[in-house]
Write an enzyme that holds these catalytic residues in place. Structure first.
Site, PDB file in Angstrom:
ATOM      1  N   ASP A  59       0.862  -1.168   0.000  1.00  0.00           N
ATOM      2  CA  ASP A  59       0.000   0.000   0.000  1.00  0.00           C
ATOM      3  C   ASP A  59       0.908   1.230   0.000  1.00  0.00           C
ATOM      4  OD1 ASP A  59      -2.159   1.673  -0.043  1.00  0.00           O
ATOM      5  OD2 ASP A  59      -3.229   0.684   1.580  1.00  0.00           O
TER       6      ASP A  59
HETATM    7  C1  NOJ Z   1      -4.062   3.884  -0.028  1.00  0.00           C
HETATM    8  C2  NOJ Z   1      -5.228   2.948   0.129  1.00  0.00           C
HETATM    9  O1  NOJ Z   1      -5.157   2.284   1.382  1.00  0.00           O
HETATM   10  C3  NOJ Z   1      -5.329   1.906  -0.972  1.00  0.00           C
HETATM   11  O2  NOJ Z   1      -6.541   1.228  -0.819  1.00  0.00           O
HETATM   12  C4  NOJ Z   1      -5.221   2.554  -2.325  1.00  0.00           C
HETATM   13  O3  NOJ Z   1      -5.370   1.587  -3.320  1.00  0.00           O
HETATM   14  C5  NOJ Z   1      -3.884   3.251  -2.413  1.00  0.00           C
HETATM   15  N1  NOJ Z   1      -3.815   4.296  -1.399  1.00  0.00           N
HETATM   16  C6  NOJ Z   1      -3.641   3.869  -3.790  1.00  0.00           C
HETATM   17  O4  NOJ Z   1      -4.452   4.932  -3.998  1.00  0.00           O
END
Ligand code: NOJ
Length: 747
Positions: A295
């Site tokens: 993430d």
């Molecule tokens: C953080 C989020 O937790 C995740 O779900 C998302 O896909 C990513 N950012 C990318 O935007």
């Protein structure tokens, strides 16, 4: 002729060739076959890549289009040119994607095409209801189709990778990200997870209209302590295996191409540095063949977690745990070369990660045509088509859940002459998409007021007052809203949260309607006109007070582009509501977590002795939620009767009659629950094991049967092995997890 070893010459030749070109043999991956020549292509590239280029291939950076967290690096274009980026986040539209891809394939040394990832969570341009709303439809075909449409639209604008489905099981509605998932139940979560992977990825990428899916957030991100986003997860291995891991495994079994690590730690080890999770479970036990992305800046966050003293050690931990791609952190790019020099990571691990990424680029067809997802004509013809919008409208109405309907308040009677539409969500175009609305444009959304006006045409006088804002203390608009209600002969009250109150970093400790909305509702309902509340929200709210006073309540979630039209279809009875909630609605926040598949305890409450002292209960509130899992009303009524169980060998068939006793046709989601009465470890009082969504004509009875095998009765044991135990079971059939009829069986 045979050579001296006894092997045919041709075999020896290909063996030698294999040695020469590395592991270039044809490979089966869960999302398709990699031919030998493609494998050779990958190996040839690996031979040419410098360690810097390999580290770059394992790195993703955001374009300046939009970010979803702190930006670490804005030098992404230079990185692309230098071969130091494998994927780009948040670039979209054909022109923009094409211009970046051009840099990769025309200006970089090895001309390796980029992946373009985007959060396509509930639609792309055509925005569908939030995932929790879609789940309430229990319509797996429709959920799959929504992802197909999303993939078609996203792939028409340059995107070839979505960060979805989010399959985190969640029992705590304080956590704002419950809006992105399928709710509290693992079995249903698995069915929905598979449908969503199928929708995004189709049967492969040959048609150019499907994109890579990403199961996230691995793992147990939906169980943060106290419902606070990013908080630690402290969970028994048994609960982890039984409730939280199966949805990710279901995605792997459905062939998901990528998996995203979660921000949280589990029992002291952050997911992003968790070898047991990313390698032992995901790859060894489940056979995952795609790649793992972190993430957003999750490697960097290993420092804050306190498991790495510096970024270099964080990169080492992550790579060695099984991470293939670093999202936004720059840790791999900066530190892999040094780690390799220091022998902290192996070249074979780096190569294997690069291989996994290149394989998917090949499978997407990007090596044949890097601009494959950049088709100007498709961008014009495949976005927000009439068919997609009609489907979105249908999905909105299917997602709506009728929570209360005293004296047939809904549907709105055809005798109504003046209809007052009141509330801060009635004309809130900006809010209709909810959170994570990809490339959806709020200005294209149909509000509730629009939808009602579209529906009524000129035949009803529709009047509107906002009454109050979503979330402040301003009471001055309430009086005029009450005046309006008095002049009308029917009132629709649109209440709820703003879209931003759920989603990432949107945990709340108070789930009441925000601001002065309860005061508005009380005052308007007191005007004494028939009134129906329409709720807009991304999580179960605590609405016990509203439930006492409102004659009717329709849960509408955030419906997306066609929200208003789809809701109006239900309000006016063109669609008979059939949605059922997939997360229990608590009576108050003190009850949280409250979920249906709880256990009996040694001192359960006896239904005929609700005030008994030394039992497992609250002094000030029942144990049951306000609305239980699986609950939702219809404009007709269904009666369940005649449940039977038949055991044959290791198969059990549970059958029940379901009768539509009302005066209109309706769809019912018939649910099957099982209880294992005595086990070697304690088992939940009920577990969902099947459902059928059926249209039952008025006055008609349908016999519904479910067939299970002993395998469906298996559960995880303390040794983390899954098997079933013979004995006595209860089978329950009903229209929600509380109101059921039952029969027992032995197997
Ligand atoms: C953080 C989020 O937790 C995740 O779900 C998302 O896909 C990513 N950012 C990318 O935007």
């Amino acid at each position: 002729m045979h050579c001296i070893t006894g092997f045919p010459k041709s075999f020896l030749l290909s063996f030698v060739l294999c040695l020469l070109i590395g592991t270039a043999i044809a490979q089966e991956t869960s999302f398709g076959r990699i031919s030998q020549s493609d494998s050779m292509k990958i190996e040839a590239l690996l031979k040419q890549m410098t360690v810097d280029e390999k580290s770059g291939q394992l790195s993703m950076f955001a374009s300046d289009w939009g970010v979803t967290g702190p930006t670490q690096n804005s030098a992404y274009k230079k990185f692309i040119r230098d071969g130091k980026a494998g994927a780009i986040l948040n670039a979209n539209t054909v022109d923009s994607v094409k211009s970046l891809q051009r840099v990769a394939v025309e200006e970089s040394r090895l001309k390796i095409p980029l992946l373009f990832g985007f959060d396509v969570i509930h639609g792309y341009r055509t925005v569908f209801p939030i995932p929790l709303g879609q789940a309430a439809s229990w319509d797996l075909d429709a959920i799959e189709k929504a992802e197909q449409v999303a993939a078609m639209e996203a792939s028409a604008e340059g995107i070839n990778w979505t960060f979805a489905p989010m399959v985190d099981i969640a029992r705590d509605p304080r956590w704002g990200r419950v809006s992105e998932g399928a709710g509290e139940d693992t079995w249903l979560g698995c069915q929905i997870a598979k449908a969503r992977v199928r929708g995004f990825q189709g049967k492969g990428f040959a048609d150019g209209r499907h994109i890579l899916a990403c199961a996230k957030h691995f793992a147990a991100y939906g169980a943060p302590v106290a419902g606070r986003d990013y908080n630690v997860v402290d969970i028994s291995p048994l609960s982890l295996y039984e409730y939280y891991l199966p949805t990710y495994e279901a995605c792997v079994n459905a062939g998901v191409a990528t998996v995203m690590t979660s921000f949280n730690e589990i029992n002291g080890i952050p997911s992003t540095s968790n070898h047991w999770l990313l390698t032992d479970i995901l790859r060894r036990d489940w056979g995952f063949t795609g790649f793992v992305v972190t993430d957003y800046t999750a490697i960097n966050e290993l420092l804050s977690h306190g498991v790495a003293a510096d970024l270099k050690s964080a990169a080492e931990l992550a790579l060695n745990a099984g991470v293939d791609m670093d999202m936004m952190g720059g840790a791999f790019l900066e530190h892999i070369p040094g780690l390799l020099k220091d022998n902290k990571v192996s070249l074979s691990a780096i190569d294997e990660s690069v291989r996994r990424i290149l394989r998917l680029k090949i499978q997407l067809g990007l090596f044949d045509d890097p601009y494959r997802y950049c088709n100007k004509q498709r961008e014009q013809t495949e976005i927000m088509t009439k068919e997609s919008l009609d489907f979105a409208r249908k999905l909105v109405s299917e997602s709506c859940v009728l929570l209360k309907n005293n004296n047939h308040t809904l549907p709105v009677p055809s005798t109504v002459k003046t209809l007052a539409v009141i509330g801060p969500l009635a004309n809130a175009r900006e809010e209709m998409q909810g959170n994570w609305s990809a490339a959806g444009e709020a200005k294209k959304c149909v509000t509730l007021l629009d939808g009602i006006r579209n529906k009524c045409g000129g035949s009803v006088r529709v009047v509107y007052r906002k009454g109050c804002n979503i979330n402040d203390n301003e009471l001055s608009g309430i009086d005029s809203a009450v005046q309006l209600a008095r002049q009308a002969d029917y009132v629709i009250l649109a209440l709820g949260e703003s879209g931003e109150m759920t989603g990432e970093a949107a945990s709340k400790s108070n789930l009441d309607l925000p601001g002065v909305q309860n005061q508005l509702a009380e005052a308007v309902i007191k005007a004494g006109k028939p009134a129906a509340v329409v709720l807009f929200n991304g999580r179960p709210l605590t609405i016990s007070g509203l439930n006492e006073i409102a004659p009717a309540i329709l849960e509408a979630w955030f419906g997306g582009t066609q929200a208003g039209n789809g809701i109006a279809d239900v309000l006016f009875g063109d669609v008979n509501p059939s949605g059922k909630i997939t997360m229990s609605f608590p009576r108050n926040t003190g009850q949280i977590p409250v979920f249906y598949n709880s256990k009996n305890t040694g001192r359960p409450v006896r239904p005929d002795e609700p005030d008994e002292k030394y039992v497992s209960r609250y002094l000030d509130c029942p144990n049951t939620p306000l609305y239980p899992f699986g609950y939702g009303l219809s404009y007709t009524n269904f009666r369940y009767s005649g449940i039977t169980t038949v055991v044959s060998g290791n198969t059990i068939t549970v059958t029940s009659d379901v009768t539509n006793t009302g005066d209109r046709d309706g769809e019912e989601i018939v649910q099957l629950y099982i209880q294992d009465k005595v086990g070697s470890i304690t088992r939940p009082l009920k577990e969902l094991k099947g459902f059928k969504k059926l249209l039952i004509r008025k006055g008609k009875t349908i016999k519904v049967s479910f067939t299970l095998t002993s395998r469906d009765l298996s559960f995880y044991h303390p040794d983390l092995k899954k098997y079933w135990e013979p004995g006595e079971f209860n089978a329950f059939v009903g229209g929600n997890s509380e109101e059921v009829i039952s029969a027992s069986f032995k197997l």
